[in-house]
Design an enzyme around this catalytic site. Structure first.
Site, PDB file in Angstrom:
ATOM      1  N   GLU A   1     -11.467   1.678  17.967  1.00  0.00           N
ATOM      2  CA  GLU A   1     -12.560   1.626  17.002  1.00  0.00           C
ATOM      3  C   GLU A   1     -13.436   0.376  17.127  1.00  0.00           C
ATOM      4  O   GLU A   1     -14.575   0.363  16.655  1.00  0.00           O
ATOM      5  CB  GLU A   1     -12.010   1.681  15.567  1.00  0.00           C
TER       6      GLU A   1
ATOM      7  N   ASP B   1      11.113   2.596   6.743  1.00  0.00           N
ATOM      8  CA  ASP B   1      10.650   1.212   6.834  1.00  0.00           C
ATOM      9  C   ASP B   1      11.700   0.445   7.604  1.00  0.00           C
ATOM     10  O   ASP B   1      12.892   0.681   7.433  1.00  0.00           O
ATOM     11  CB  ASP B   1      10.461   0.616   5.420  1.00  0.00           C
TER      12      ASP B   1
ATOM     13  N   CYS C   1       2.385   0.974   7.841  1.00  0.00           N
ATOM     14  CA  CYS C   1       3.074  -0.208   8.377  1.00  0.00           C
ATOM     15  C   CYS C   1       2.101  -0.986   9.264  1.00  0.00           C
ATOM     16  O   CYS C   1       1.072  -0.448   9.687  1.00  0.00           O
ATOM     17  CB  CYS C   1       4.325   0.198   9.152  1.00  0.00           C
ATOM     18  N   PRO C   2       2.385  -2.251   9.540  1.00  0.00           N
ATOM     19  CA  PRO C   2       1.463  -3.026  10.370  1.00  0.00           C
ATOM     20  C   PRO C   2       1.550  -2.612  11.830  1.00  0.00           C
ATOM     21  O   PRO C   2       2.541  -2.003  12.250  1.00  0.00           O
ATOM     22  CB  PRO C   2       1.954  -4.475  10.194  1.00  0.00           C
TER      23      PRO C   2
ATOM     24  N   ILE D   1       0.836  -1.208   0.000  1.00  0.00           N
ATOM     25  CA  ILE D   1       0.000   0.000   0.000  1.00  0.00           C
ATOM     26  C   ILE D   1       0.870   1.257   0.000  1.00  0.00           C
ATOM     27  O   ILE D   1       0.619   2.193  -0.761  1.00  0.00           O
ATOM     28  CB  ILE D   1      -0.951  -0.011   1.220  1.00  0.00           C
TER      29      ILE D   1
ATOM     30  N   THR E   1      -4.316   5.246   7.563  1.00  0.00           N
ATOM     31  CA  THR E   1      -5.252   4.261   6.996  1.00  0.00           C
ATOM     32  C   THR E   1      -4.783   2.855   7.354  1.00  0.00           C
ATOM     33  O   THR E   1      -5.216   1.891   6.743  1.00  0.00           O
ATOM     34  CB  THR E   1      -5.345   4.379   5.461  1.00  0.00           C
ATOM     35  N   SER E   2      -3.867   2.749   8.342  1.00  0.00           N
ATOM     36  CA  SER E   2      -3.290   1.427   8.633  1.00  0.00           C
ATOM     37  C   SER E   2      -3.974   0.781   9.843  1.00  0.00           C
ATOM     38  O   SER E   2      -4.916   0.003   9.664  1.00  0.00           O
ATOM     39  CB  SER E   2      -1.786   1.551   8.844  1.00  0.00           C
ATOM     40  N   ARG E   3      -3.524   1.103  11.038  1.00  0.00           N
ATOM     41  CA  ARG E   3      -4.190   0.611  12.242  1.00  0.00           C
ATOM     42  C   ARG E   3      -4.173   1.737  13.268  1.00  0.00           C
ATOM     43  O   ARG E   3      -3.152   2.422  13.440  1.00  0.00           O
ATOM     44  CB  ARG E   3      -3.478  -0.618  12.819  1.00  0.00           C
TER      45      ARG E   3
ATOM     46  N   ASP F   1      -8.699   6.906   8.978  1.00  0.00           N
ATOM     47  CA  ASP F   1      -9.641   5.850   8.596  1.00  0.00           C
ATOM     48  C   ASP F   1      -9.705   4.781   9.678  1.00  0.00           C
ATOM     49  O   ASP F   1     -10.530   3.882   9.618  1.00  0.00           O
ATOM     50  CB  ASP F   1      -9.210   5.211   7.262  1.00  0.00           C
TER      51      ASP F   1
ATOM     52  N   HIS G   1     -13.046   3.041   8.888  1.00  0.00           N
ATOM     53  CA  HIS G   1     -12.281   1.882   8.382  1.00  0.00           C
ATOM     54  C   HIS G   1     -12.860   1.410   7.045  1.00  0.00           C
ATOM     55  O   HIS G   1     -13.186   0.233   6.868  1.00  0.00           O
ATOM     56  CB  HIS G   1     -12.285   0.740   9.407  1.00  0.00           C
TER      57      HIS G   1
HETATM   58  P1  NAI Z   1       2.805  -4.917   3.622  1.00  0.00           P
HETATM   59  O1  NAI Z   1       3.129  -6.093   4.483  1.00  0.00           O
HETATM   60  O2  NAI Z   1       2.881  -5.073   2.134  1.00  0.00           O
HETATM   61  O3  NAI Z   1       3.742  -3.678   4.033  1.00  0.00           O
HETATM   62  C1  NAI Z   1       3.999  -3.327   5.360  1.00  0.00           C
HETATM   63  C2  NAI Z   1       5.341  -2.609   5.375  1.00  0.00           C
HETATM   64  O4  NAI Z   1       5.581  -2.170   6.712  1.00  0.00           O
HETATM   65  C3  NAI Z   1       6.510  -3.507   4.967  1.00  0.00           C
HETATM   66  O5  NAI Z   1       7.324  -2.859   4.007  1.00  0.00           O
HETATM   67  C4  NAI Z   1       7.254  -3.740   6.278  1.00  0.00           C
HETATM   68  O6  NAI Z   1       8.658  -3.906   6.087  1.00  0.00           O
HETATM   69  C5  NAI Z   1       6.952  -2.449   7.020  1.00  0.00           C
HETATM   70  N1  NAI Z   1       7.176  -2.564   8.455  1.00  0.00           N
HETATM   71  C6  NAI Z   1       7.086  -3.661   9.250  1.00  0.00           C
HETATM   72  N2  NAI Z   1       7.426  -3.357  10.511  1.00  0.00           N
HETATM   73  C7  NAI Z   1       7.752  -2.043  10.517  1.00  0.00           C
HETATM   74  C8  NAI Z   1       8.207  -1.149  11.522  1.00  0.00           C
HETATM   75  N3  NAI Z   1       8.417  -1.570  12.786  1.00  0.00           N
HETATM   76  N4  NAI Z   1       8.443   0.134  11.171  1.00  0.00           N
HETATM   77  C9  NAI Z   1       8.258   0.561   9.897  1.00  0.00           C
HETATM   78  N5  NAI Z   1       7.838  -0.244   8.893  1.00  0.00           N
HETATM   79  C10 NAI Z   1       7.591  -1.527   9.208  1.00  0.00           C
HETATM   80  O7  NAI Z   1       1.365  -4.448   4.074  1.00  0.00           O
HETATM   81  P2  NAI Z   1       0.312  -3.597   3.222  1.00  0.00           P
HETATM   82  O8  NAI Z   1      -0.514  -4.500   2.388  1.00  0.00           O
HETATM   83  O9  NAI Z   1       1.014  -2.462   2.574  1.00  0.00           O
HETATM   84  O10 NAI Z   1      -0.651  -3.067   4.394  1.00  0.00           O
HETATM   85  C11 NAI Z   1      -0.164  -2.159   5.367  1.00  0.00           C
HETATM   86  C12 NAI Z   1      -1.151  -2.054   6.507  1.00  0.00           C
HETATM   87  O11 NAI Z   1      -2.344  -1.434   6.036  1.00  0.00           O
HETATM   88  C13 NAI Z   1      -1.633  -3.405   7.067  1.00  0.00           C
HETATM   89  O12 NAI Z   1      -0.767  -3.889   8.073  1.00  0.00           O
HETATM   90  C14 NAI Z   1      -2.999  -3.089   7.609  1.00  0.00           C
HETATM   91  O13 NAI Z   1      -2.862  -2.808   8.992  1.00  0.00           O
HETATM   92  C15 NAI Z   1      -3.411  -1.817   6.883  1.00  0.00           C
HETATM   93  N6  NAI Z   1      -4.615  -1.995   6.065  1.00  0.00           N
HETATM   94  C16 NAI Z   1      -5.680  -1.151   6.272  1.00  0.00           C
HETATM   95  C17 NAI Z   1      -6.826  -1.259   5.518  1.00  0.00           C
HETATM   96  C18 NAI Z   1      -7.991  -0.338   5.686  1.00  0.00           C
HETATM   97  O14 NAI Z   1      -9.100  -0.616   5.175  1.00  0.00           O
HETATM   98  N7  NAI Z   1      -7.851   0.802   6.361  1.00  0.00           N
HETATM   99  C19 NAI Z   1      -6.949  -2.317   4.506  1.00  0.00           C
HETATM  100  C20 NAI Z   1      -5.750  -3.102   4.319  1.00  0.00           C
HETATM  101  C21 NAI Z   1      -4.630  -2.950   5.098  1.00  0.00           C
END
Ligand code: NAI
Length: 343
Positions: A259, A173, A201-202, A154, A228-230, A254, A291
């Protein structure tokens, strides 16, 4: 396969029924969220299908296991609500790692543009035949510095969108992507230099409250925060204090720390007890969506298709490509890198 589907929303039923029927997977749709109190509903089912605000902690996992459930199929990417370590040896856990990074990244940009160009205010004003422009001055994105925290699927789509706007991009990252042409900096430098910060990030123990009362002090004055993450990446009280002290110029949220009992539900006729959320929503420079960043037709179809694929793969092979490697409980840094898993 018979699956107990928790926290059902009307938009889930169509895609999951269609994809399930085509693959011989039967979903029983339950409205309640999965909790220790509702886990019993899953008795006699092969698996449970859950979303972001269901709870699969150790107690729930034990209850599901004792009811004969064999797996948890998350219909989302994030899995911070599942005790993956406790699930080891009890339940298999699958997730949907990607379904539309575009949906989330585009929503982040939609929130940003809405906020800085005051579209939410203009919409209400013109419906009232108020065509005044007072208080509507925004700013150009072109030439501004955006700091992206987390450059996975994302985060990278969001970076591509920002490039189209002519913005300067810096990123942080924990595991920087090599050869991606991204200018990585430390988190403190990102906080200090960014006009806009977007979190992708997660949520982990390490990223919990990564924006807090101490780190708010490192921010550039007037910064726009997008999450928009958590929700729990940001300490909501610190965010509120940062807005009140004018350090934070605007917030686009978001997701929200607390929440789980509020988002996705209609509280329009009720009094919401969460004072922090109520105060944030009352701010003229805060936009909250519930969300919904994932909520596009493309994403819903992909989520249903991948979830059903995970379930049928598990039925055939006893695992699937999207099973979380949970032996060490450290899915991000597992040396086996998913190809050669522990379980
Ligand atoms: P992804 O796994 O492709 O990317 C996550 C990135 O965060 C990776 O590059 C990872 O190296 C990095 N990361 C891990 N630990 C870290 C740290 N301590 N500090 C900095 N960076 C770190 O995940 P994706 O698909 O990009 O999703 C990201 C987040 O978006 C998900 O974890 C989820 O929480 C959130 N999400 C929210 C949605 C919504 O509807 N609002 C829908 C889908 C995902």
């Amino acid at each position: 396969m018979r699956i107990a589907f928790f926290d059902t929303k009307q938009y889930d039923v169509g895609p999951f029924t269609r994809c399930g029927e085509a693959a011989g997977v039967e979903f029983k749709f339950f409205e309640p969220k999965l909790t220790a109190d509702t886990a019993g509903l899953a008795a006699g089912y092969d698996g449970v299908c859950i979303f972001v605000n269901d709870t699969a902690d150790a107690e729930v996992i034990d209850k599901l296991y004792n009811e004969g459930v064999r797996f948890i199929a998350l219909r989302c990417a994030g899995y911070n609500n599942v005790d993956v370590k406790h699930a080891f040896g009890r339940l298999h856990v699958f997730h949907v790692p990607a379904y539309s990074p575009y949906a989330v990244a585009e929503h982040a940009m939609a929130l940003l543009l809405t906020s800085i160009r005051r579209i939410h205010k203009a919409y209400n004003r013109t419906r009232d035949f108020n065509f005044s422009l007072s208080g509507m001055t925004g700013f150009d994105l072109h030439g501004k510095t955006v700091g992206v925290v987390g450059t996975g699927r994302i985060g990278r789509v969001f970076i591509d969108i920002c490039r189209g706007f002519g913005m300067n991009i810096i990123a942080y990252d924990k595991f920087p992507a090599k050869d991606a042409g991204i200018d990585y900096v430390g988190l403190s430098e990102l906080y200090a230099r960014s006009d806009i910060i977007s979190f992708h990030c997660p949520l982990t123990d390490e990223t919990y409250h990564m924006l807090n009362s101490e780190t708010v002090k490192e921010l550039k004055r007037g910064v726009v925060i997008i999450n928009t993450s958590r929700g729990a990446l940001i300490d909501a009280e610190a965010l509120l204090a940062g807005i009140k002290s004018r350090v934070i110029g605007a917030a686009c949220l978001d997701v929200y720390e607390e929440e789980s009992d509020i988002f996705f539900e209609d509280f329009s006729g009720h009094i919401v007890d969460d004072d922090t959320l109520a105060r944030l929503i009352s701010m003229p420079n805060v936009i909250v969506t519930s969300h919904q960043a994932f909520l596009t037709e493309e994403a819903l179809h992909n989520i249903a298709e991948t979830t059903v694929g995970n379930i049928t793969d598990f039925g055939v092979r006893g695992t699937c490509d999207n099973e979380l490697c949970y032996h060490c409980g450290n899915t991000e840094t597992c040396k086996k890198q998913r190809l050669e898993r522990c379980f």
